[in-house]
Design an enzyme around this catalytic site. Structure first.
Site, PDB file in Angstrom:
ATOM      1  N   LYS A 223       3.268   0.328  -0.449  1.00  0.00           N
ATOM      2  CA  LYS A 223       4.084  -0.853   0.465  1.00  0.00           C
ATOM      3  C   LYS A 223       5.001  -1.548  -0.426  1.00  0.00           C
ATOM      4  O   LYS A 223       5.160  -1.274  -1.436  1.00  0.00           O
ATOM      5  CB  LYS A 223       3.008  -1.323   1.354  1.00  0.00           C
ATOM      6  CG  LYS A 223       2.139  -0.204   2.127  1.00  0.00           C
ATOM      7  CD  LYS A 223       1.379  -0.650   3.418  1.00  0.00           C
ATOM      8  CE  LYS A 223       0.555   0.071   3.926  1.00  0.00           C
ATOM      9  NZ  LYS A 223      -0.157  -0.022   5.119  1.00  0.00           N
TER      10      LYS A 223
ATOM     11  N   GLY B 214      -5.066  -0.805   7.836  1.00  0.00           N
ATOM     12  CA  GLY B 214      -5.232  -1.883   7.210  1.00  0.00           C
ATOM     13  C   GLY B 214      -6.315  -2.692   8.107  1.00  0.00           C
ATOM     14  O   GLY B 214      -6.381  -3.940   7.837  1.00  0.00           O
TER      15      GLY B 214
ATOM     16  N   GLU C 169      -1.395   8.629  11.454  1.00  0.00           N
ATOM     17  CA  GLU C 169      -1.912   7.291  10.963  1.00  0.00           C
ATOM     18  C   GLU C 169      -2.157   6.625  12.296  1.00  0.00           C
ATOM     19  O   GLU C 169      -1.069   6.029  12.839  1.00  0.00           O
ATOM     20  CB  GLU C 169      -1.059   6.547  10.052  1.00  0.00           C
ATOM     21  CG  GLU C 169      -0.909   7.382   8.851  1.00  0.00           C
ATOM     22  CD  GLU C 169      -0.366   6.261   7.740  1.00  0.00           C
ATOM     23  OE1 GLU C 169      -1.186   6.155   6.671  1.00  0.00           O
ATOM     24  OE2 GLU C 169       0.568   5.748   7.967  1.00  0.00           O
TER      25      GLU C 169
HETATM   26  P1  PGA Z   1      -4.382   1.388   4.903  1.00  0.00           P
HETATM   27  O1  PGA Z   1      -2.600   1.673   5.006  1.00  0.00           O
HETATM   28  O2  PGA Z   1      -4.989   2.502   3.751  1.00  0.00           O
HETATM   29  O3  PGA Z   1      -4.211   0.115   4.208  1.00  0.00           O
HETATM   30  O4  PGA Z   1      -4.980   1.408   6.002  1.00  0.00           O
HETATM   31  C1  PGA Z   1      -2.384   3.218   5.170  1.00  0.00           C
HETATM   32  C2  PGA Z   1      -1.143   3.350   5.449  1.00  0.00           C
HETATM   33  O5  PGA Z   1      -0.235   2.710   5.999  1.00  0.00           O
HETATM   34  O6  PGA Z   1      -0.292   4.299   4.942  1.00  0.00           O
END
Ligand code: PGA
Length: 256
Positions: free
Chosen positions: A11, A177, A171
């Site tokens: 990110k 998150g 997802e």
């Molecule tokens: P996360 O994010 O593992 O922090 O939940 C996954 C993503 O947004 O690809």
């Protein structure tokens, strides 16, 4: 034999100096494991791509590079955007398309996702097409419908000859998150919905990744008890130890 795929989505984290350190640490940890059927990718911010690919090449690290986003046009007056050819030239192999943060924060519509997936696959890279329902959609029992809708549009412009350049990332928006991953039952049901959206003309079935609060504690059970072929990892990909543990466990538990 199908290889599992584990992608670290950094990110908007890691400047280029931090990125170099992270990929070096990760590369050494991954090289120390025998990964006979798992491919490892990292998706750094655009400004890090050149440094990260240089380190991977120079140190011969067993890691490939993904981009977090791309524009579908070939070139032109699109201030702030990056083209497929620019990424290809850098040696990028995978491109995330339609991550829920692009959809919800930057107005990426299903139609734009469709154009982008077509451009990436036509340009010789693999599109990691992201899909997932929100908490409200899940509460209304609309998960299957939402996934089918998102994916039917996303697939609609992909040339059948490029269908082996598609990976799907399930997802659920509520799991990203949040610290709480979807259950293996949720993921298995979503995989069924995803399968039903794959065009019957495609000779190969794309790999399906799961993403949303994946960590080294839950990844083994997910890969063993649901039909996923790997993970898209956010937060836990920012520490080399955590991410390499996820890679190792996935490799040990994945059999397909
Ligand atoms: P996360 O994010 O593992 O922090 O939940 C996954 C993503 O947004 O690809």
């Amino acid at each position: 034999m199908t290889k599992a795929l584990v992608i670290g989505n950094w990110k908007m984290n890691m400047d280029y100096v931090e990125a170099i350190h992270l990929v070096q640490q990760l590369g050494v940890l991954v090289r120390g494991q025998t990964l006979d059927h798992t491919e490892v990718a990292v998706a750094p911010p655009f400004v890090d791509l050149r440094s990260v690919t240089s380190v991977i090449e120079a140190d011969r690290l067993p890691v490939v590079v993904a981009a977090q986003h791309v524009h579908s046009a070939d070139a032109g007056a699109f201030t702030g955007e990056i083209s497929v050819a620019m990424l290809k030239r850098l040696g990028v192999k995978y491109v995330l398309v339609g991550h829920s943060e692009r959809r919800s924060l930057f107005g990426m519509t299903d139609a734009v996702v469709s154009d982008t997936a077509a451009a990436v696959t036509q340009g010789g890279m693999t599109a990691v097409i992201c899909c997932g329902e929100t908490f409200e959609e899940r509460e209304l029992d609309r998960t299957t419908e939402v996934l089918q809708h998102q994916l039917q549009i996303a697939f609609s412009k992909i040339n059948t000859k490029n269908c082996d350049r598609v990976v799907i990332a399930y997802e659920p928006v509520w799991a990203i998150g949040s610290g709480t991953a979807a259950t293996t039952e949720d993921i298995s049901l979503a995989c069924k919905a995803i399968d039903s959206a794959i065009p019957s003309s495609w000779p190969t079935k794309p790999r399906i990744l799961y993403g949303g609060s994946v960590n080294s504690e839950n990844c083994g059970s997910i890969v063993e008890n649901s039909p996923v072929d790997g993970f898209l990892v956010g937060g836990a990909s920012l520490k080399a130890d955590d991410f390499s543990a996820i890679v190792g466990i996935t490799n040990a538990c994945y059999r397909r």
